[in-house]
Design a protein around this motif. Sequence first.
Motif, short mmCIF file in Angstrom:
data_model
loop_
_atom_site.label_atom_id
_atom_site.label_comp_id
_atom_site.label_asym_id
_atom_site.label_seq_id
_atom_site.Cartn_x
_atom_site.Cartn_y
_atom_site.Cartn_z
N ILE A 1 -14.09 -36.35 1.51
CA ILE A 1 -13.70 -34.97 1.79
C ILE A 1 -14.52 -34.41 2.94
O ILE A 1 -15.65 -34.84 3.17
CB ILE A 1 -13.86 -34.06 0.54
CG1 ILE A 1 -15.33 -33.96 0.11
CG2 ILE A 1 -12.98 -34.55 -0.59
CD1 ILE A 1 -15.59 -32.90 -0.94
N HIS A 2 -13.93 -33.45 3.64
CA HIS A 2 -14.60 -32.83 4.78
C HIS A 2 -15.10 -31.45 4.37
O HIS A 2 -14.32 -30.52 4.17
CB HIS A 2 -13.65 -32.75 5.96
CG HIS A 2 -13.45 -34.06 6.64
ND1 HIS A 2 -12.66 -34.23 7.75
CD2 HIS A 2 -13.97 -35.30 6.36
CE1 HIS A 2 -12.70 -35.50 8.13
NE2 HIS A 2 -13.48 -36.16 7.29
N LEU A 3 -16.42 -31.35 4.27
CA LEU A 3 -17.06 -30.11 3.83
C LEU A 3 -17.61 -29.39 5.06
O LEU A 3 -18.79 -29.42 5.36
CB LEU A 3 -18.18 -30.42 2.84
CG LEU A 3 -18.79 -29.23 2.12
CD1 LEU A 3 -17.78 -28.57 1.20
CD2 LEU A 3 -20.01 -29.66 1.31
N ALA A 4 -16.72 -28.72 5.78
CA ALA A 4 -17.09 -28.10 7.04
C ALA A 4 -17.57 -26.67 6.88
O ALA A 4 -18.16 -26.11 7.82
CB ALA A 4 -15.90 -28.12 8.00
N ILE A 5 -17.34 -26.07 5.70
CA ILE A 5 -17.73 -24.67 5.52
C ILE A 5 -18.39 -24.48 4.15
O ILE A 5 -18.12 -25.23 3.21
CB ILE A 5 -16.52 -23.71 5.62
CG1 ILE A 5 -15.48 -24.01 4.54
CG2 ILE A 5 -15.91 -23.77 7.01
CD1 ILE A 5 -14.35 -23.00 4.46
N PRO A 6 -19.24 -23.45 4.04
CA PRO A 6 -19.83 -23.12 2.74
C PRO A 6 -18.89 -22.22 1.94
O PRO A 6 -17.86 -21.76 2.44
CB PRO A 6 -21.11 -22.37 3.12
CG PRO A 6 -20.74 -21.70 4.41
CD PRO A 6 -19.81 -22.64 5.13
N GLU A 7 -19.26 -21.95 0.70
CA GLU A 7 -18.43 -21.14 -0.18
C GLU A 7 -18.20 -19.74 0.38
O GLU A 7 -17.11 -19.17 0.23
CB GLU A 7 -19.08 -21.05 -1.57
CG GLU A 7 -18.20 -20.44 -2.63
CD GLU A 7 -16.99 -21.28 -2.97
OE1 GLU A 7 -15.98 -20.71 -3.45
OE2 GLU A 7 -17.02 -22.51 -2.75
N GLN A 8 -19.19 -19.16 1.03
CA GLN A 8 -19.10 -17.78 1.49
C GLN A 8 -18.49 -17.64 2.88
O GLN A 8 -18.59 -16.58 3.52
CB GLN A 8 -20.48 -17.12 1.48
CG GLN A 8 -21.50 -17.74 2.42
CD GLN A 8 -22.29 -18.87 1.77
OE1 GLN A 8 -21.79 -19.55 0.88
NE2 GLN A 8 -23.53 -19.05 2.20
N ALA A 9 -17.82 -18.67 3.38
CA ALA A 9 -17.20 -18.61 4.71
C ALA A 9 -16.15 -17.50 4.76
O ALA A 9 -15.57 -17.11 3.74
CB ALA A 9 -16.57 -19.95 5.05
N GLY A 10 -15.88 -17.02 5.97
CA GLY A 10 -14.91 -15.96 6.16
C GLY A 10 -13.48 -16.46 6.10
O GLY A 10 -13.21 -17.66 6.06
N PRO A 11 -12.50 -15.53 6.11
CA PRO A 11 -11.09 -15.90 5.96
C PRO A 11 -10.57 -16.81 7.06
O PRO A 11 -9.72 -17.67 6.80
CB PRO A 11 -10.37 -14.54 5.94
CG PRO A 11 -11.35 -13.55 6.50
CD PRO A 11 -12.70 -14.07 6.16
N ALA A 12 -11.03 -16.63 8.29
CA ALA A 12 -10.55 -17.48 9.38
C ALA A 12 -10.95 -18.94 9.14
O ALA A 12 -10.13 -19.86 9.31
CB ALA A 12 -11.11 -16.99 10.72
#
Length: 316
Positions: free
Chosen positions: A243-254
């Motif tokens: 899997i590609h984990l490019a963002i954390p949980e709190q990332a923004g909508p974009a």
Amino acid sequence: MAKITFRLSLLGLIGSFSLMLGAAGIAAEPPRCPDRARIVMQVLGSGGPELASGRAGSSYLVWVDGRARVLVDSGSGSLLRFVESGAREADLRLLALTHLHTDHAGDIVALAKRSFFNGRSRALPVSGPTGSGAFPAVDIFLERLLGREGAFGYLAGALDGTGGLLELEPIVVPAKINAESSAIQVFDSGGLSVQAVAVRHGSVPALGYRVNIADKVIVFSGDQDGGEAGFWELANDADLLVIHLAIPEQAGPAAKRLHATPSRWAEGIRQANVNRVVVSHLMKRSERNLEDSLDILADGFDGTIDVAEDLGCFPL
């Protein structure tokens, strides 16, 4: 509870070893995957477009009986890892592109040029998505890069196999998501088969892949928001899921329109009943929050979670 494994960076070990040998005037070679007589997934590039933390752009090899058979993505910087791995272009059966961002397809031209020095007698199928907006279909993409009138027209033999170059043979896979989206077989020969399915990566046409060898299954998510049921059907009962984990949980909508959050990945992993997960495509923003993200992934998952490093090996 999931078992989470951190691996000491192979690149760090290689760097230290190279310094020691450099003093003696001896060039060090990176370590090779152990047990390559078995089925092995090797990470060539575990990063994103930043090319940070010693991570090349997205790229993976599937080894079968000691030969590199499937190359998934060829992101920026990953061709060097391909060479370091000991893989040979002549052994490849398929290059499977998830989408056409530079960190997934930036080394295609370098691969074509390198092939001049490493002859291959047959064409290499290159599967990739249909086009939309700024992104051409994979056949047009290759033509714009390597065609006679393309940016690298001097390598045009890569599209017809002339001039001693590796011939790249495009396979265009539908990437439009609708109620009828389903997996499509892109390769099937000699006990190796590969299926692709459309996934949502914002407005970028994108694919996920399932590689079947004997009774083993390896699935590659590519970049996606994690919300397509068709992908999770493709991933069902996988022995290994990348899997590609490019963002954390709190990332923004974009960011969430492009990439799955850890909680979305966790939901799909539990649903698909996968055995082992390799977390890859790590960027600075995801590395800063990696411990929290891994806790989310591990919640309710009984399998093993590994964090990818370039040149890391995962035998099945």
